[in-house]
Design a protein around this motif. Structure first.
Motif, PDB file in Angstrom:
ATOM      1  N   GLY A 243     -42.916  93.771   0.548  1.00 26.89           N
ATOM      2  CA  GLY A 243     -42.886  94.795   1.595  1.00 26.89           C
ATOM      3  C   GLY A 243     -42.012  95.962   1.228  1.00 26.89           C
ATOM      4  O   GLY A 243     -41.482  96.050   0.115  1.00 26.89           O
ATOM      5  N   GLU A 244     -41.876  96.867   2.198  1.00 26.43           N
ATOM      6  CA  GLU A 244     -41.126  98.102   2.032  1.00 26.43           C
ATOM      7  C   GLU A 244     -39.728  97.841   1.474  1.00 26.43           C
ATOM      8  O   GLU A 244     -39.209  98.598   0.658  1.00 26.43           O
ATOM      9  CB  GLU A 244     -41.027  98.741   3.418  1.00 26.43           C
ATOM     10  N   ARG A 245     -39.096  96.781   1.979  1.00 25.18           N
ATOM     11  CA  ARG A 245     -37.761  96.405   1.507  1.00 25.18           C
ATOM     12  C   ARG A 245     -37.850  95.172   0.601  1.00 25.18           C
ATOM     13  O   ARG A 245     -36.962  94.313   0.598  1.00 25.18           O
ATOM     14  CB  ARG A 245     -36.832  96.102   2.681  1.00 25.18           C
ATOM     15  N   GLY A 246     -38.922  95.084  -0.161  1.00 24.06           N
ATOM     16  CA  GLY A 246     -39.144  93.914  -0.999  1.00 24.06           C
ATOM     17  C   GLY A 246     -37.957  93.580  -1.880  1.00 24.06           C
ATOM     18  O   GLY A 246     -37.245  94.473  -2.347  1.00 24.06           O
ATOM     19  N   LEU A 247     -37.754  92.281  -2.090  1.00 22.17           N
ATOM     20  CA  LEU A 247     -36.671  91.850  -2.970  1.00 22.17           C
ATOM     21  C   LEU A 247     -36.961  90.443  -3.476  1.00 22.17           C
ATOM     22  O   LEU A 247     -37.845  89.744  -2.967  1.00 22.17           O
ATOM     23  CB  LEU A 247     -35.313  91.931  -2.270  1.00 22.17           C
TER      24      LEU A 247
ATOM     25  N   ARG B 102     -23.217  86.392   7.569  1.00 21.42           N
ATOM     26  CA  ARG B 102     -21.999  87.065   7.097  1.00 21.42           C
ATOM     27  C   ARG B 102     -21.641  88.205   8.065  1.00 21.42           C
ATOM     28  O   ARG B 102     -20.466  88.452   8.332  1.00 21.42           O
ATOM     29  CB  ARG B 102     -22.237  87.586   5.676  1.00 21.42           C
ATOM     30  N   THR B 103     -22.658  88.890   8.596  1.00 22.82           N
ATOM     31  CA  THR B 103     -22.405  89.905   9.630  1.00 22.82           C
ATOM     32  C   THR B 103     -21.651  89.288  10.804  1.00 22.82           C
ATOM     33  O   THR B 103     -20.656  89.838  11.285  1.00 22.82           O
ATOM     34  CB  THR B 103     -23.745  90.498  10.126  1.00 22.82           C
TER      35      THR B 103
ATOM     36  N   GLY C 160     -36.554  92.963   5.474  1.00 21.46           N
ATOM     37  CA  GLY C 160     -37.589  93.294   6.457  1.00 21.46           C
ATOM     38  C   GLY C 160     -38.473  92.107   6.803  1.00 21.46           C
ATOM     39  O   GLY C 160     -39.504  92.268   7.457  1.00 21.46           O
ATOM     40  N   ALA C 161     -38.083  90.903   6.386  1.00 25.22           N
ATOM     41  CA  ALA C 161     -38.917  89.721   6.642  1.00 25.22           C
ATOM     42  C   ALA C 161     -38.720  89.191   8.061  1.00 25.22           C
ATOM     43  O   ALA C 161     -37.693  89.428   8.687  1.00 25.22           O
ATOM     44  CB  ALA C 161     -38.570  88.617   5.646  1.00 25.22           C
TER      45      ALA C 161
ATOM     46  N   LEU D  37     -35.026  86.955  -4.038  1.00 27.64           N
ATOM     47  CA  LEU D  37     -33.822  86.166  -3.795  1.00 27.64           C
ATOM     48  C   LEU D  37     -33.643  85.168  -4.930  1.00 27.64           C
ATOM     49  O   LEU D  37     -34.580  84.436  -5.276  1.00 27.64           O
ATOM     50  CB  LEU D  37     -33.933  85.411  -2.467  1.00 27.64           C
TER      51      LEU D  37
ATOM     52  N   ASP E 264     -29.219  88.169   8.087  1.00 31.05           N
ATOM     53  CA  ASP E 264     -28.872  89.221   7.122  1.00 31.05           C
ATOM     54  C   ASP E 264     -29.946  89.334   6.051  1.00 31.05           C
ATOM     55  O   ASP E 264     -30.357  90.446   5.673  1.00 31.05           O
ATOM     56  CB  ASP E 264     -27.529  88.923   6.443  1.00 31.05           C
ATOM     57  N   GLU E 265     -30.376  88.180   5.556  1.00 27.53           N
ATOM     58  CA  GLU E 265     -31.414  88.187   4.520  1.00 27.53           C
ATOM     59  C   GLU E 265     -32.731  88.714   5.087  1.00 27.53           C
ATOM     60  O   GLU E 265     -33.460  89.449   4.411  1.00 27.53           O
ATOM     61  CB  GLU E 265     -31.558  86.781   3.945  1.00 27.53           C
TER      62      GLU E 265
ATOM     63  N   ASN F  89     -33.030  90.877   7.604  1.00 27.30           N
ATOM     64  CA  ASN F  89     -32.927  92.309   7.868  1.00 27.30           C
ATOM     65  C   ASN F  89     -32.857  93.129   6.580  1.00 27.30           C
ATOM     66  O   ASN F  89     -33.385  94.246   6.526  1.00 27.30           O
ATOM     67  CB  ASN F  89     -31.731  92.589   8.772  1.00 27.30           C
ATOM     68  N   ALA F  90     -32.247  92.573   5.556  1.00 26.22           N
ATOM     69  CA  ALA F  90     -32.192  93.285   4.271  1.00 26.22           C
ATOM     70  C   ALA F  90     -33.577  93.385   3.633  1.00 26.22           C
ATOM     71  O   ALA F  90     -33.859  94.328   2.896  1.00 26.22           O
ATOM     72  CB  ALA F  90     -31.237  92.583   3.318  1.00 26.22           C
TER      73      ALA F  90
ATOM     74  N   ASP G 203     -31.277  83.595   6.556  1.00 23.75           N
ATOM     75  CA  ASP G 203     -30.548  83.967   7.769  1.00 23.75           C
ATOM     76  C   ASP G 203     -30.905  85.406   8.181  1.00 23.75           C
ATOM     77  O   ASP G 203     -31.729  86.065   7.543  1.00 23.75           O
ATOM     78  CB  ASP G 203     -29.040  83.727   7.625  1.00 23.75           C
TER      79      ASP G 203
END
Lengths: 190, 190
Positions: B147-151, B77-78, B179-180, B153, B173-174, B176-177, B171
């Protein structure tokens, strides 16, 4: 009680000290307001600076005002790869040991020695919102962004102050990964 | 039983028909292999093409081979904002009604009429993995990246085939959002 918060997507931006503003724009220079931001007293300035990393640069990075005690550049992880600056994920203001970068303005340049971060996602709570929902300053929250690319963000930092307005700040990577945009609504689920 | 899967981060890339390969690289041209990918028989080619949108372009977009029945450009998307192409989130192959873009190669150009997508996150399961975990083709899964930016999906599409190797594709974006990075491990939680 559903805990919903408005979403604000932060594009890359910079906060500058008055000293750096004057190096970049000239002695005695004052930032001028382009538009008000969601947090009281904060504004996007008309002024921009160029940011130069080892692998690339951004020609026009928006300055957010007013001037602050420390200069801080906030970029996305995508941005960090693009310009070649290894910015860690940090809460705003916690810039010890972070990398620097070269800033260029119309009147001069500054090589900052630290201050480049990927802003940790966070929610600004007015003290009254936090009290109502039983949320403490610095608490780590889980927050759902709904939709086609729905996801639950973990480690969302609660920031509570009498001077804050309720707003969740995510960066462009988080927005693009989730399909979220400024004005959307997120739900605190834990 | 913990359902863990390796993570593969897909940077922007393109799949081409043999017809388009020949327009872009010359009559009878065959892609050459740069390196094998996780899915059996798939490879990153040495060849790249330029992709030109209304607001910008990418000079070197990696071609993935072998040739396919339809040309498909997969961007984040970026990326879609950067080049000015409104790509929808789609599963690979479902390109009806998607925008086109101009492709430029060393031997010629092609204006494709459709085929630009933001790839929907998905997990490739070999039939045996899916059977073991009770997962069906096209099922929507929830997957945690720690991780630090765990989420977590949501809406991660299960794709099951005898010709697939277990791998989760997200992708940039995912990545970088969250941290994977490629080689990390994700956990299917629902």
């Amino acid at each position: 009680m559903s805990k919903t918060v408005p979403v604000g997507v932060s594009a890359r931006h910079i906060h500058l000290t008055q000293e750096h503003i004057e190096v970049l724009f000239g002695e005695g220079y004052q930032l001028t307001e382009f538009k008000a931001l969601s947090q009281p007293g904060q504004f996007a300035a008309n002024e921009t600076v160029a940011v130069v990393g080892s692998k690339g640069s951004f020609e026009k990075v928006r300055i957010l005002g007013p001037a602050r005690p420390a200069t801080q550049l906030e970029i996305s992880r995508t941005d960090s790869f693009a310009i070649g600056v290894k910015a860690p994920v940090r809460e705003s203001g916690k810039i010890d040991g972070t990398p620097g970068v070269l800033l260029k303005g119309p009147a001069g340049e500054v090589q900052i020695e630290e201050g480049v971060i990927v802003a940790a996602r966070h929610i600004h709570f007015h003290t009254s919102d936090a009290a109502k929902w039983g949320i403490k300053d610095q608490e780590l929250l889980k927050v759902r962004l709904s939709g086609e690319r729905g996801l639950v963000l973990e480690n969302v930092i609660a920031r509570v102050s009498d001077s804050f307005a309720l707003d969740m700040h995510i960066d462009t990577d988080e927005a693009n990964a989730s399909g979220a945009a400024t004005g959307d609504t997120a739900e605190i689920i834990d």
